[in-house]
Scaffold this active site. Structure first.
Site, short mmCIF file in Angstrom:
data_model
loop_
_atom_site.label_atom_id
_atom_site.label_comp_id
_atom_site.label_asym_id
_atom_site.label_seq_id
_atom_site.Cartn_x
_atom_site.Cartn_y
_atom_site.Cartn_z
CB ALA A 1 2.07 0.06 -4.09
CB SER B 1 -3.18 -0.75 -2.21
OG SER B 1 -4.04 0.10 -1.47
CG HIS C 1 -1.73 1.29 1.31
ND1 HIS C 1 -2.68 1.63 0.37
CD2 HIS C 1 -1.70 2.31 2.22
CE1 HIS C 1 -3.22 2.79 0.71
NE2 HIS C 1 -2.64 3.23 1.81
CB SER C 2 0.99 4.29 0.34
OG SER C 2 1.29 5.65 0.16
CG MET C 3 7.39 3.76 0.38
SD MET C 3 8.37 4.14 1.86
CE MET C 3 8.15 2.61 2.80
#
Length: 256
Positions: free
Chosen positions: A97, A120, A93-95
């Site tokens: 990803a 994500s 998720h975020s970083m």
């Protein structure tokens, strides 16, 4: 036999002999492996749930922060060496990803590609131009974190907790700011994208750019919420991931 590197980098929330597929989870900037501690209850019992332990936080508080996001991916790929004997699915998720994707590329280059990549709330690496910079003063960083996750306000209001948490957030924001991205060798596994419908960091259209990162299938699921939709929509997210994992299992069983 687990290697010292694997023990240092990987936390297991569920992983027994019956777990034929292992979901490796990568947290957001400033995030901890423990963010995924509740996930086993929402996933099938034959799915191992493991999370990457980033340096400089939790029980790795004394470990040095990585010099860059790609160096972090190198170290994690090394730590996963023995686990590649199993069917791996990466979720970030975020970083996380970006880190998960860089690890997936490295695993493929080493001849052990993951069975799937789930990304994500993050732009694909070739679409980083125009991405806002995150670093700033401590107060600016805290304000940015709280803007996306109001529940973190209480943490930063406590001086002791702030001193414990802020260095890892600051270091991860630097990793994100310094990550140039760019074109990468396309993966040979499916990529599944997830996003909140009101995420100010990435639009559904930008998330669809992840389709360019694979020669296999791509699918995007947009759920209600902002950048941290996965907290309020955890049940829906895990139900969808469960479906993805079932498809991957069926695909592996059907392979000659």
């Amino acid at each position: 036999m687990r290697s010292p590197a694997e023990e240092r980098w990987i936390r297991r929330f569920r992983d027994d002999d019956g777990c034929g597929t292992k979901l490796i989870c990568f947290a957001h900037a400033g995030g901890w492996a423990s963010a995924f501690r509740t996930w086993p209850s929402g996933l099938p019992s034959d799915i191992g749930v493991l999370a990457v332990r980033y340096p400089g936080r939790e029980d790795r508080f004394a470990d040095a922060f990585p010099s860059g996001l790609e160096a972090l991916a190198d170290d994690i790929t090394d730590a996963l060496r023995e686990l590649t004997r199993h069917r791996l699915v990466l979720f970030g998720h975020s970083m996380g990803a970006s880190v998960a994707h860089e690890v997936a590329v490295r695993l493929q280059e080493r001849g052990s590609p993951p069975a799937a990549l789930c990304v994500s709330g993050r732009r694909p690496p070739h679409a980083m131009e125009g991405q806002r910079r995150l670093s700033g003063t401590d107060e600016e960083i805290i304000a940015d974190v709280v803007r996306f996750d109001e529940s973190s306000a209480a943490v930063f209001a406590d001086p002791d907790l702030r001193a414990f948490v802020l260095p890892s957030v600051r270091a991860d924001y630097r990793l994100v700011d310094d990550y140039a991205g760019g074109r990468r060798t396309p993966l040979h596994c499916p990529v599944y994208g997830y996003s909140g419908d009101h995420d100010p960091e990435v639009t559904p259209e930008q998330m669809r750019g992840w389709a360019d990162m694979t020669h296999d299938a791509f699918r995007l699921r947009v759920l209600p919420g902002g950048h941290f939709y996965l907290k309020t929509e955890q049940a829906a997210l895990l139900a969808d991931i469960s479906d993805v994992l079932g498809r991957i299992k069926d695909r592996a069983n059907a392979a000659p």
